[in-house]
Design an enzyme around this catalytic site. Structure first.
Site, PDB file in Angstrom:
ATOM      1  CB  VAL A   1      37.735  29.808  48.709  1.00 21.85           C
ATOM      2  CG1 VAL A   1      36.258  29.684  48.355  1.00 21.85           C
ATOM      3  CG2 VAL A   1      37.910  30.092  50.193  1.00 21.85           C
ATOM      4  CB  CYS A   2      37.512  25.382  44.987  1.00 26.00           C
ATOM      5  SG  CYS A   2      37.206  24.791  43.320  1.00 26.00           S
ATOM      6  CB  ILE A   3      33.201  29.494  45.003  1.00 29.13           C
ATOM      7  CG1 ILE A   3      33.937  30.814  45.200  1.00 29.13           C
ATOM      8  CG2 ILE A   3      32.915  28.802  46.324  1.00 29.13           C
ATOM      9  CD1 ILE A   3      33.166  31.830  46.024  1.00 29.13           C
TER      10      ILE A   3
END
Length: 172
Positions: free
Chosen positions: A91-93
């Protein structure tokens, strides 16, 4: 339970106890192995009125020894198709990015990891990400998914719904 001279195990233990005592709608979280506080398994229930409704999305949170000074990594085990989720499931947040200056200039320091974040705040941010009607395609982790969002939103939605159906079938 894994012990550590630092307070990170105590902090993780407290967060786990809090989530067990007061579950939060939309996800469940627990340890992959009761002897290791640094590896959690997550189940996100697809939010209502979104492309992910009806889905059972498996993921894992892996905490570094430097936690809470450094963020955990979150990886979906369930196959995902989203501009902000790498093809391998990571996940890329912003809140999972290390608390340092963004070399590309996309994020302010306040948008990145802060030690006040909890498992709950991370998972609520991911649920919010999945709830967006049209995902953000700026600086995508999955370039092909971002391209499809921009060029063929109906094809994108169809692919996501197919993966969500598969996740529900595999859950039962």
């Amino acid at each position: 339970m894994t012990s550590s001279p630092g307070g990170n195990t105590l902090l993780l233990k407290r967060q786990l106890q809090e989530l067990r005592k007061h579950p939060v709608d939309g996800f469940s979280a627990g340890l992959k192995d009761e002897s290791n506080l640094f590896e959690w398994e997550i189940m996100i229930i697809g939010p209502n009125d979104t492309l992910y409704e009806g889905g059972f999305l498996k993921a894992e949170l892996i905490f570094p020894p430097e936690y809470p000074l450094m963020p955990p990594t979150m990886k979906f085990i369930t196959p995902m198709w989203h501009p902000n989720i790498f093809p391998n499931g990571n996940v890329c947040i912003s809140i999972l990015h290390p608390p340092e200056k963004d070399q590309y200039g996309y994020e302010d320091a306040g948008e990145r990891w802060l030690p006040v974040h909890t498992v709950e705040s991370i998972l609520l941010s991911v649920i919010s990400l999945l709830s967006q009607d049209v995902p953000n395609t700026d600086s995508p982790a999955n370039i092909d998914a971002a391209k499809q969002v921009r060029e063929d939103i109906q094809g994108y939605k169809k692919k996501v719904r197919r993966l969500v159906r598969q996740s529900a079938e595999e859950a039962f």
